[in-house]
Scaffold this motif. Structure first.
Motif: not given
Length: 694
Positions: A374-379
């Motif tokens: 999901f992407g590190e920025d989203f998590i």
């Protein structure tokens, strides 16, 4: 009050007329920097010191009526107690309210909740459930802490000011969080003990025990002790009422009480969680009986232990050795013991080892997998904006993680919170299912019921890095000459319940030794901690984890000492910064064995002596400036008013007799301890050792 930095020691020999022995005495001269001299009167401090290693019999245990042990774990915690008049019965704490379906809740999750105003709200299941039920916007203002014990091990410069970060990003002093948790256990334990006691218990009648990993350094152990003082478990004036127990050591103490029906021997019967190790064979009758006994014991809450050693040890001969692998949530601790017959005491054969290879490593791998999908920025954004929902997701994964086994063929379903699915769609403009397809991660599927489906390959990918570290560490330990010939490996700790870990350990070591898992393996340390509190002398010999010493000063020898260490004082040449060793790494130190030094203040009226301690993980230390040598603590001697016995401390003939303060340091216990006495008056001198102020 002068704070004096120890830098040098000058050796000389002197006949001790009173003892009729030749003592090696060393004279320490300290120099105050010119800036300090400018503000204060210049003075020198001369300290006489002699070295003596003595083995003394441990003191008899102080009088107490009950032992209360707290197993403060990374992922789960609990307490147990035993009355000294009935020391063969260990009482577990009451069942906790809440909890996960199908899980026996003899311990509580190590999570703590503070209000937005930083007041204590709840601990354990109560904290977790309340935080779960908060409105998402309101939850952002509450401070939820979990797995916070790991911070104490990972922080290299731990102090009383070290901070912890809550799930919502707010920071609080770590000591405050630990004090809240210990105070919670104190109140619950005291209430339950008093409910079962026929007499009124006073504070001094209780001996407290707190467990810590064996690989923890001295600052972390002192940190837990300071937290216990602040939480009101004991008074700093009665430090002997609190014991720090090493987790694998506590497990070893309990394991020596085991009977054959209280263990699962993977070498004989390779069955775990109802399946054999290839997942094909169901329960057999003996394993089912063991599980049934375990279920009954969990509900009874009172465990009876052998008065002597258990029948399992009848197979051991004098000199046989075994390994205890404590596989917990945050760390894996390994200790090597030898049981001494007929007294049943334990001897450590190799210094404690281990590392941050606990079950939390699997959780971190799951988080990394989510970041990949999901992407590190989203998590990171989801954790910050929806902290309670993130906690729900980690709880869901934890519950499914426990069911993972090597022979499982169907996927494990992990429920995604609705807020995660909704937040992702609003944040990214697409569905979670689309993100999975785009990630090309074929080992994770999507279920229309709102679940991630983790295949067996995915679970292997999450578990293997942590399990490989554990197995490699055990293999490296067992290749040491001191450890060869081990007949038993005991797997204990919560992670030892994992069939994934059990299979890996059996595959690696099953042909060379027997792998034993006690029933109710997650409570082994807690029970052993109670036994340790009842008899702290059961571990007779320990191994020193590092080399300890102080900086000293010797006569300068051309060709041996470097010129940059040369100090000329009163026409004599001295070599500075020489490392004077107290104890060496992996040195056997018996319980009660002490190191003695005598210190003499240089001037009348001096009220404090502060001595720096240095440590190294190697034994080939020559100077305190060598690579790998660091200042790790200080010894403080608070000097009472000196009467006629006080001396001027002046050097040379005709001076009054020096005032001698004899310090005694003990390295054979779970903590380093120091005491001191004024030799002339035989009065005790307040002495302390500090590892938290560096």
């Amino acid at each position: 009050m002068f704070h004096i930095k120890l830098s040098h020691i000058l050796p000389l020999k002197k006949i001790d007329k009173f003892r009729g022995t030749l003592s090696l005495l060393t004279c320490i001269r300290l120099f105050i920097s010119s800036s300090v001299i400018g503000r204060n009167n210049s003075f020198n401090l001369d300290i006489l010191s002699f070295y003596q290693r003595v083995e003394i019999r441990p003191k008899a245990a102080c009088l107490f009526s009950v032992v209360v042990a707290i197993d403060f774990g990374t992922t789960s915690s609990g307490y147990a107690f035993s009355f000294t008049q009935d020391s063969e019965a260990i009482h577990m704490m009451k069942r906790w309210e809440g909890g996960d379906p199908g899980v026996a809740n003899q311990k509580s999750p190590t999570c703590l909740l503070l209000t937005p105003h930083l007041r204590f709200h709840s601990f354990g299941f109560a904290a977790r459930d309340f935080y779960h039920d908060l409105d998402p916007e309101e939850a952002r203002h509450w401070l939820y802490f979990d797995k916070f014990k790991m911070k104490i091990h990972s922080t290299s410069d731990l102090t009383m000011e070290t901070e912890l970060e809550a799930v919502n990003g707010r920071r609080v002093r770590a000591i405050e969080v630990f004090v809240h948790a210990l105070r919670f256990f104190r109140e619950h334990a005291l209430k339950e003990v008093k409910d079962q006691s026929s007499s009124v218990l006073e504070g001094e009648e209780i001996r407290w025990v707190i467990t810590v990993p064996a690989v923890w350094r001295q600052p972390a152990k002192q940190f837990m002790r300071e937290a216990a003082y602040l939480a009101g478990l004991v008074s700093p004036d009665c430090p002997e009422h609190l014991l720090i127990a090493l987790e694998p050591e506590a497990a070893s103490i309990y394991c020596r009480k085991l009977r054959l029906h209280q263990v699962i021997d993977l070498s004989v019967q390779p069955i775990t969680n109802g399946l054999d190790l290839d997942g094909s064979r169901p329960f057999d009758s003996s394993f089912r009986q063991a599980r049934e006994q375990l279920r009954r014991s969990r509900h009874s809450r009172t465990f009876l232990v052998e008065s002597g050693t258990g029948e399992l040890w009848s197979e051991l001969q004098t000199g046989d050795r075994y390994v205890v692998a404590d596989c917990g949530g945050g760390t894996v601790d390994l200790t090597v013991h030898q049981i001494e017959q007929p007294q049943g005491t334990l001897k450590e054969l190799y210094k404690a080892s281990g590392g941050p290879y606990g079950a939390v490593g699997v959780d971190l791998a799951f988080e990394a997998m989510l970041c990949q999908i999901f992407g590190e920025d989203f998590i990171q954004s989801f954790k910050a904006k929806r902290p309670a929902a993130w906690v729900d997701l980690t709880i869901a994964f934890e519950a499914r993680k426990r069911t993972a086994s090597p022979g499982r063929t169907n996927a494990l379903n992990i429920s995604l919170p609705f807020s995660f699915i909704d937040f992702y769609k609003r944040h990214r403009g697409q569905s979670v299912e689309a993100a999975l397809r785009r990630s090309n991660m074929n080992i994770v599927k999507w279920s229309s019921q709102g679940m991630l489906r983790l295949t067996q390959e995915a679970m292997n990918e999450l578990f293997q890095p942590t399990i490989i570290n554990i197995v490699q560490h055990i293999e490296e330990l067992m290749s040491k000459p001191e450890v060869r010939g081990v007949r038993f490996v005991f797997l204990v700790g919560g992670f030892a319940e994992s069939p994934m870990l059990q299979k890996a350990v059996q595959k690696s070591l099953g042909r060379t030794c027997r792998i034993i898992i006690p029933h109710d393996v997650g409570l082994t340390i807690l029970k052993g901690a109670v036994l340790f509190g009842l008899d702290p002398t059961v571990v007779r010999v320990r191994r020193c984890p590092v080399t300890y010493g102080v900086g000293v000063l010797n006569r300068f020898v051309n060709g041996r000492h470097p010129r940059d260490k040369l100090l000329i004082k009163e026409g004599r040449e001295w070599c500075t910064d020489i490392f004077d060793r107290f104890v060496s790494v992996d040195q056997s130190v018996a319980l009660g064995e002490v190191v003695k030094r005598s210190y003499t203040p240089a001037r009348t009226g001096q009220r404090k002596i502060i001595i720096n301690i240095y440590c190294s993980t190697t034994d080939d230390v020559v100077y305190i400036s060598d690579p790998g040598v660091r200042k790790c603590g200080t010894i403080t001697l608070d000097l009472p008013e000196a009467g006629a016995e006080g001396g001027t401390g002046a050097a040379g003939g005709g001076s009054p007799e020096r005032r001698e303060i004899r310090a005694t340091m003990q390295f054979g216990d779970t903590e380093i301890k120091v005491t001191a006495v004024d030799v002339t008056s035989s009065r005790s001198v307040r002495a302390s050792i500090d590892f938290l102020s560096n």
